[in-house]
Design a protein around this motif. Structure first.
Motif, PDB file in Angstrom:
ATOM      1  N   MET A  88       1.623  -1.905  11.198  1.00 56.64           N
ATOM      2  CA  MET A  88       0.844  -1.038  10.314  1.00 56.64           C
ATOM      3  C   MET A  88       0.834   0.388  10.842  1.00 56.64           C
ATOM      4  O   MET A  88       0.944   1.361  10.082  1.00 56.64           O
ATOM      5  CB  MET A  88      -0.590  -1.549  10.188  1.00 56.64           C
ATOM      6  N   ALA A  89       0.680   0.540  12.148  1.00 56.00           N
ATOM      7  CA  ALA A  89       0.659   1.871  12.752  1.00 56.00           C
ATOM      8  C   ALA A  89       1.951   2.617  12.465  1.00 56.00           C
ATOM      9  O   ALA A  89       1.936   3.830  12.180  1.00 56.00           O
ATOM     10  CB  ALA A  89       0.433   1.759  14.252  1.00 56.00           C
ATOM     11  N   LYS A  90       3.060   1.914  12.505  1.00 58.28           N
ATOM     12  CA  LYS A  90       4.349   2.562  12.282  1.00 58.28           C
ATOM     13  C   LYS A  90       4.436   3.193  10.900  1.00 58.28           C
ATOM     14  O   LYS A  90       4.999   4.286  10.737  1.00 58.28           O
ATOM     15  CB  LYS A  90       5.479   1.553  12.480  1.00 58.28           C
ATOM     16  N   THR A  91       3.884   2.528   9.888  1.00 58.56           N
ATOM     17  CA  THR A  91       3.961   3.090   8.532  1.00 58.56           C
ATOM     18  C   THR A  91       3.169   4.390   8.432  1.00 58.56           C
ATOM     19  O   THR A  91       3.584   5.321   7.730  1.00 58.56           O
ATOM     20  CB  THR A  91       3.451   2.086   7.483  1.00 58.56           C
ATOM     21  N   LYS A  94       5.042   7.456   9.978  1.00 53.35           N
ATOM     22  CA  LYS A  94       6.133   8.018   9.183  1.00 53.35           C
ATOM     23  C   LYS A  94       5.635   9.022   8.146  1.00 53.35           C
ATOM     24  O   LYS A  94       6.332   9.971   7.811  1.00 53.35           O
ATOM     25  CB  LYS A  94       6.876   6.891   8.455  1.00 53.35           C
ATOM     26  N   HIS A  95       4.447   8.818   7.623  1.00 52.95           N
ATOM     27  CA  HIS A  95       4.023   9.557   6.444  1.00 52.95           C
ATOM     28  C   HIS A  95       3.764  11.048   6.638  1.00 52.95           C
ATOM     29  O   HIS A  95       4.070  11.829   5.734  1.00 52.95           O
ATOM     30  CB  HIS A  95       2.794   8.887   5.834  1.00 52.95           C
ATOM     31  N   ASN A 121       7.533  14.580  15.178  1.00 54.26           N
ATOM     32  CA  ASN A 121       8.649  13.632  15.173  1.00 54.26           C
ATOM     33  C   ASN A 121       8.686  12.815  16.465  1.00 54.26           C
ATOM     34  O   ASN A 121       8.979  11.610  16.443  1.00 54.26           O
ATOM     35  CB  ASN A 121       9.970  14.386  14.997  1.00 54.26           C
ATOM     36  N   THR A 122       8.363  13.452  17.581  1.00 52.54           N
ATOM     37  CA  THR A 122       8.386  12.747  18.866  1.00 52.54           C
ATOM     38  C   THR A 122       7.390  11.602  18.886  1.00 52.54           C
ATOM     39  O   THR A 122       7.693  10.493  19.349  1.00 52.54           O
ATOM     40  CB  THR A 122       8.086  13.726  20.017  1.00 52.54           C
ATOM     41  N   LEU A 123       6.174  11.846  18.373  1.00 51.95           N
ATOM     42  CA  LEU A 123       5.184  10.772  18.321  1.00 51.95           C
ATOM     43  C   LEU A 123       5.656   9.652  17.407  1.00 51.95           C
ATOM     44  O   LEU A 123       5.592   8.471  17.780  1.00 51.95           O
ATOM     45  CB  LEU A 123       3.841  11.305  17.823  1.00 51.95           C
ATOM     46  N   ALA A 124       6.123   9.994  16.224  1.00 57.01           N
ATOM     47  CA  ALA A 124       6.576   8.962  15.285  1.00 57.01           C
ATOM     48  C   ALA A 124       7.667   8.106  15.898  1.00 57.01           C
ATOM     49  O   ALA A 124       7.629   6.866  15.817  1.00 57.01           O
ATOM     50  CB  ALA A 124       7.064   9.611  13.993  1.00 57.01           C
ATOM     51  N   GLU A 125       8.630   8.746  16.535  1.00 60.18           N
ATOM     52  CA  GLU A 125       9.737   8.007  17.131  1.00 60.18           C
ATOM     53  C   GLU A 125       9.268   7.109  18.275  1.00 60.18           C
ATOM     54  O   GLU A 125       9.763   5.993  18.453  1.00 60.18           O
ATOM     55  CB  GLU A 125      10.810   8.975  17.631  1.00 60.18           C
ATOM     56  N   SER A 126       8.305   7.581  19.050  1.00 60.54           N
ATOM     57  CA  SER A 126       7.846   6.775  20.184  1.00 60.54           C
ATOM     58  C   SER A 126       7.109   5.526  19.720  1.00 60.54           C
ATOM     59  O   SER A 126       7.198   4.468  20.353  1.00 60.54           O
ATOM     60  CB  SER A 126       6.952   7.604  21.109  1.00 60.54           C
ATOM     61  N   VAL A 127       6.395   5.621  18.601  1.00 61.71           N
ATOM     62  CA  VAL A 127       5.713   4.440  18.060  1.00 61.71           C
ATOM     63  C   VAL A 127       6.720   3.510  17.394  1.00 61.71           C
ATOM     64  O   VAL A 127       6.733   2.299  17.641  1.00 61.71           O
ATOM     65  CB  VAL A 127       4.613   4.846  17.060  1.00 61.71           C
ATOM     66  N   ILE A 128       7.572   4.077  16.568  1.00 61.19           N
ATOM     67  CA  ILE A 128       8.541   3.261  15.819  1.00 61.19           C
ATOM     68  C   ILE A 128       9.510   2.546  16.759  1.00 61.19           C
ATOM     69  O   ILE A 128       9.909   1.399  16.510  1.00 61.19           O
ATOM     70  CB  ILE A 128       9.305   4.153  14.818  1.00 61.19           C
ATOM     71  N   TYR A 140       0.762  11.690  21.521  1.00 63.34           N
ATOM     72  CA  TYR A 140      -0.317  11.923  20.557  1.00 63.34           C
ATOM     73  C   TYR A 140      -1.193  13.086  21.001  1.00 63.34           C
ATOM     74  O   TYR A 140      -1.547  13.964  20.198  1.00 63.34           O
ATOM     75  CB  TYR A 140      -1.149  10.658  20.398  1.00 63.34           C
ATOM     76  N   ASN A 141      -1.544  13.118  22.264  1.00 63.27           N
ATOM     77  CA  ASN A 141      -2.374  14.217  22.774  1.00 63.27           C
ATOM     78  C   ASN A 141      -1.663  15.554  22.649  1.00 63.27           C
ATOM     79  O   ASN A 141      -2.277  16.579  22.299  1.00 63.27           O
ATOM     80  CB  ASN A 141      -2.769  13.939  24.219  1.00 63.27           C
ATOM     81  N   GLU A 142      -0.372  15.581  22.933  1.00 62.72           N
ATOM     82  CA  GLU A 142       0.390  16.823  22.803  1.00 62.72           C
ATOM     83  C   GLU A 142       0.466  17.267  21.344  1.00 62.72           C
ATOM     84  O   GLU A 142       0.375  18.468  21.049  1.00 62.72           O
ATOM     85  CB  GLU A 142       1.794  16.640  23.385  1.00 62.72           C
ATOM     86  N   LEU A 143       0.605  16.304  20.431  1.00 61.02           N
ATOM     87  CA  LEU A 143       0.661  16.643  19.015  1.00 61.02           C
ATOM     88  C   LEU A 143      -0.679  17.186  18.527  1.00 61.02           C
ATOM     89  O   LEU A 143      -0.721  18.163  17.781  1.00 61.02           O
ATOM     90  CB  LEU A 143       1.063  15.413  18.201  1.00 61.02           C
TER      91      LEU A 143
END
Length: 264
Positions: A88-91, A94-95, A121-128, A140-143
């Motif tokens: 669920m977090a991955k979806t 992406k958004h 993009n870095t956060l999204a890629e690290s989770v995905i 996440y903190n950096e974002l």
């Protein structure tokens, strides 16, 4: 899972005119492309007045709301991540990039701001890509820091920040109306979006600058209470089956908060 591209018309409608909760449609707003820099409400019936365009290049309140929607997606995504609901977090990761960020690039340039495409993009890629929790949390903190560097909130009036909060809740109501229908979970993702937007709206009250907070303390306190009164609409982040919640309560809260802002 049903997915949709969102048109954040709640920003334009709330900022441009007072909208009674009973007049707001719960129909999902969709479009095939990312959110535009200019916002204009859909055509009205004969005799009604359409809301004017909202320019994200110059309108701090609408711009702040757009950044709030990105933060809301990220907040709920990371909450699900920490709860162990990784797919669920991955979806939600992406958004923000898929739906919202591209609609802000012109505004970043016009405002002389750096934007935050790379850390997003870095956060999204690290989770995905299932990287370690330490890496994800650091990203996440950096974002969050990068988003803060692009937000005008420190220099905004309490009135404008609270109007931005109202617009976020109006869109949260739209999302909730898709997520919960007739007391049943119809789309858990949209329900979660609404939760994220509500949480970021609440957090924004804590970031109003001291001088404005002092001047508008009563309105801020009332806004906080109105938002907190909505908490029982989200009994859990991952509901199944029945949920006793009505989007009309969120629409009503958005309208009440707009009135608070206009009283300052």
């Amino acid at each position: 899972m049903f997915e949709k591209k969102k048109v954040w018309l709640g920003v334009g409608s709330v900022l441009a005119t007072t909208v009674a909760a009973s007049q707001v449609s719960a129909t999902a707003l969709t479009q095939p492309s990312a959110a535009p820099t200019m916002f204009m409400a859909a055509p009205m019936a004969e005799g009604e007045m359409a809301a004017p365009e909202i320019d994200l290049n110059t309108n701090d309140t609408a711009f702040l709301a757009q950044l709030g929607f990105i933060r809301g997606h990220l907040w709920v995504g990371m909450t699900l991540y920490e709860q162990g609901h990784i797919e669920m977090a991955k979806t939600h990761m992406k958004h923000p990039g898929d739906e919202l960020y591209s609609g802000l690039t012109e505004a970043f340039e016009a405002r002389g701001l750096p934007g935050f495409a790379e850390p997003l993009n870095t956060l999204a890629e690290s989770v995905i890509n299932d990287q370690s929790k330490d890496v994800v949390m650091n990203n996440y903190n950096e974002l969050r820091d990068a988003i803060s560097a692009n937000e005008p909130i420190d220099n905004m009036s309490a009135k404008d920040v609270i109007l931005s909060i109202s617009s976020m809740l109006m869109v949260a109501a739209d999302e909730y109306a898709v997520g919960i229908q007739n007391g049943e979970v119809a789309n858990v993702h949209e329900y979660q979006d609404a939760l994220g937007f509500k949480e970021i709206a609440l957090d924004r009250l804590n970031r109003i600058n001291d001088a404005e907070a002092h001047k508008a303390q009563d309105a801020i306190n009332e806004t906080r209470q109105v938002i907190n009164n909505l908490n029982n609409l989200w009994p859990t982040t991952t509901p199944e089956g029945k949920v006793d919640g009505e989007p009309s309560k969120i629409y009503g809260a958005a309208s009440r908060i707009e009135l608070e802002a206009r009283s300052i």
